[in-house]
Design an enzyme around this catalytic site. Structure first.
Site, PDB file in Angstrom:
ATOM      1  N   GLY A 138       0.796  -1.210   0.000  1.00  9.23           N
ATOM      2  CA  GLY A 138       0.000   0.000   0.000  1.00  9.23           C
ATOM      3  C   GLY A 138       0.830   1.262   0.000  1.00  9.23           C
ATOM      4  O   GLY A 138       1.940   1.321  -0.538  1.00  9.23           O
ATOM      5  N   CYS A 139       0.312   2.300   0.661  1.00 10.03           N
ATOM      6  CA  CYS A 139       0.853   3.649   0.526  1.00 10.03           C
ATOM      7  C   CYS A 139       2.263   3.814   1.064  1.00 10.03           C
ATOM      8  O   CYS A 139       2.982   4.721   0.640  1.00 10.03           O
ATOM      9  CB  CYS A 139      -0.097   4.646   1.198  1.00 10.03           C
ATOM     10  SG  CYS A 139      -1.724   4.739   0.413  1.00 10.03           S
ATOM     11  N   TYR A 140       2.687   2.992   2.016  1.00 11.97           N
ATOM     12  CA  TYR A 140       4.047   3.146   2.539  1.00 11.97           C
ATOM     13  C   TYR A 140       5.058   2.259   1.824  1.00 11.97           C
ATOM     14  O   TYR A 140       6.216   2.150   2.244  1.00 11.97           O
ATOM     15  CB  TYR A 140       4.098   2.900   4.055  1.00 11.97           C
ATOM     16  CG  TYR A 140       3.528   1.580   4.522  1.00 11.97           C
ATOM     17  CD1 TYR A 140       4.238   0.398   4.376  1.00 11.97           C
ATOM     18  CD2 TYR A 140       2.281   1.520   5.139  1.00 11.97           C
ATOM     19  CE1 TYR A 140       3.723  -0.808   4.818  1.00 11.97           C
ATOM     20  CE2 TYR A 140       1.756   0.323   5.585  1.00 11.97           C
ATOM     21  CZ  TYR A 140       2.486  -0.848   5.425  1.00 11.97           C
ATOM     22  OH  TYR A 140       1.964  -2.046   5.855  1.00 11.97           O
ATOM     23  N   PHE A 164       1.708   6.468   5.715  1.00 10.96           N
ATOM     24  CA  PHE A 164       0.797   5.581   6.449  1.00 10.96           C
ATOM     25  C   PHE A 164       0.138   4.636   5.456  1.00 10.96           C
ATOM     26  O   PHE A 164      -0.054   4.967   4.288  1.00 10.96           O
ATOM     27  CB  PHE A 164      -0.285   6.399   7.158  1.00 10.96           C
ATOM     28  CG  PHE A 164       0.251   7.420   8.113  1.00 10.96           C
ATOM     29  CD1 PHE A 164       0.556   7.086   9.422  1.00 10.96           C
ATOM     30  CD2 PHE A 164       0.468   8.730   7.692  1.00 10.96           C
ATOM     31  CE1 PHE A 164       1.063   8.030  10.297  1.00 10.96           C
ATOM     32  CE2 PHE A 164       0.963   9.691   8.562  1.00 10.96           C
ATOM     33  CZ  PHE A 164       1.265   9.331   9.865  1.00 10.96           C
TER      34      PHE A 164
END
Length: 349
Positions: free
Chosen positions: A145-147, A334
């Site tokens: 995901g985003c991290y 995050f």
């Protein structure tokens, strides 16, 4: 041994789908929720989001578009688009990187992506199209995901620190718009409102240039595992982004021990925070007591591109890299878990 992030190239597809999505989502909701959705969309701080899906003269939700009919295309059809479009967009970002710095002989390739699956992997496809030697070591960071950009750059740092002559090409590519869901509930529609497509590429070596990648950090916020997640369904990957996330982040950042972990006890003069959404950026700014302009780069990326999952932090870092020198920077993202990951950085001497 210090690893340096030399430069970052970026790329987005040509189709702006933000306004079309707002109209489509608005029409799916009852009148009372429409007003709330419209207010939230206006406050989101997003002006554009880009998609690999062709607009067919309108948008993917217009007649003839990929999402024109319900039920929407299944996961297999979406993954066929991913297998074709993701490597192409990634190569555009690599071309942008090559216009900034000479890539030289690449020894390692690290690719992060959570919006599609294909085998041979996207790392192999990119390596083949670049004409990289078969001996190039590859690492595919998937579904973080985003991290995931943090994990990719952290891995490049470890590689360079163990092999000083390494030249690591780091690529993040996300096609979030392949996962539109035909849902009539406001919370998932607001989650989908955030996401767009994008790719970024960076070169990491031991040669002093750009930013030194310093101490990495990682933590998982307690009792938060279900607040951000992707569910694989028969019609793509369904994003769940709870409205509780900003408050949970703000609560976590009120802990002096966590702030110490993030900053290393120093006062940062540069911030690269993943532009996960306006409310998330507001939560970080307020919880840490940052100056009003501290997250300007993050907000600019959000406005121009929305949330591109793992590619977003790279876009923010590219803007920070183009600005004044940084003595003590913090990169922070995050993602699913709810986890917070990042690293320190500083300008090369």
């Amino acid at each position: 041994m210090t690893a340096y992030l030399h430069a970052i190239g970026t790329a987005v597809p040509p189709h702006d789908i933000h306004a079309a999505f707002i109209g489509w989502a608005h029409a799916r909701l009852p009148e009372r929720e429409r007003r709330l959705f419209d207010r939230m969309a206006a406050r989101a701080g997003i002006g554009h989001r880009w998609s690999v899906l062709p607009d067919t003269g309108g948008s993917p939700v217009d007649p003839g578009g990929f999402y024109a009919d319900e039920p929407h295309p299944g996961t297999a059809a979406r993954m066929r688009h991913y297998a074709e479009a993701a490597p192409t967009l990634a190569l555009q970002a690599i071309d942008d990187l090559a216009r900034q710095v000479p890539l030289g002989p690449i020894t390692h390739l690290v690719v992060a992506s959570c919006t599609g699956f294909v085998a041979p992997g996207i790392d192999q496809i990119i390596a083949a199209r670049l004409g990289l030697a078969p001996s190039v070591e590859r690492l595919l960071v998937g579904f973080m995901g985003c991290y995931a950009a943090v994990a990719a750059l952290r891995s490049a740092r470890h590689i360079v620190r163990s092999q000083p002559d390494a030249r690591v090409l780091v690529v993040t590519v996300e096609l979030s718009t392949l996962h539109l869901q035909a849902i009539d509930a406001i919370e998932p529609l607001l989650a989908m409102l955030q996401f767009g497509d994008g790719a970024a590429a960076a070169l990491v070596t031991a040669e002093p240039h750009g930013f030194a990648i310093e101490r990495p950090f990682a933590t998982t916020l307690p009792v938060s595992a279900d607040l951000i997640r992707w569910d694989i369904t028969d019609t793509g990957f369904a994003m769940h982004l709870s409205g509780e996330v900003p408050g949970r982040i703000a609560t976590a950042l009120a802990d002096p021990a966590l702030v110490e972990t993030l900053t290393g006890g120093a006062a940062p003069d540069g911030w690269a925070v993943h532009a996960g959404g306006r409310s998330i950026l507001d939560a970080v700014e307020q919880a840490l007591g940052l100056p009003a302009d501290a997250l300007d780069h993050s907000r600019a990326v959000l406005a121009a591109n929305g949330n591109m999952s793992s590619a977003t932090l790279m876009f923010v870092l590219a803007r920070v890299l183009a600005g004044p020198p940084v003595e003590h920077g913090v990169a922070l993202a995050f993602g699913p878990g709810l986890a917070a990951e990042g690293f320190g950085f500083r300008s090369a001497p």
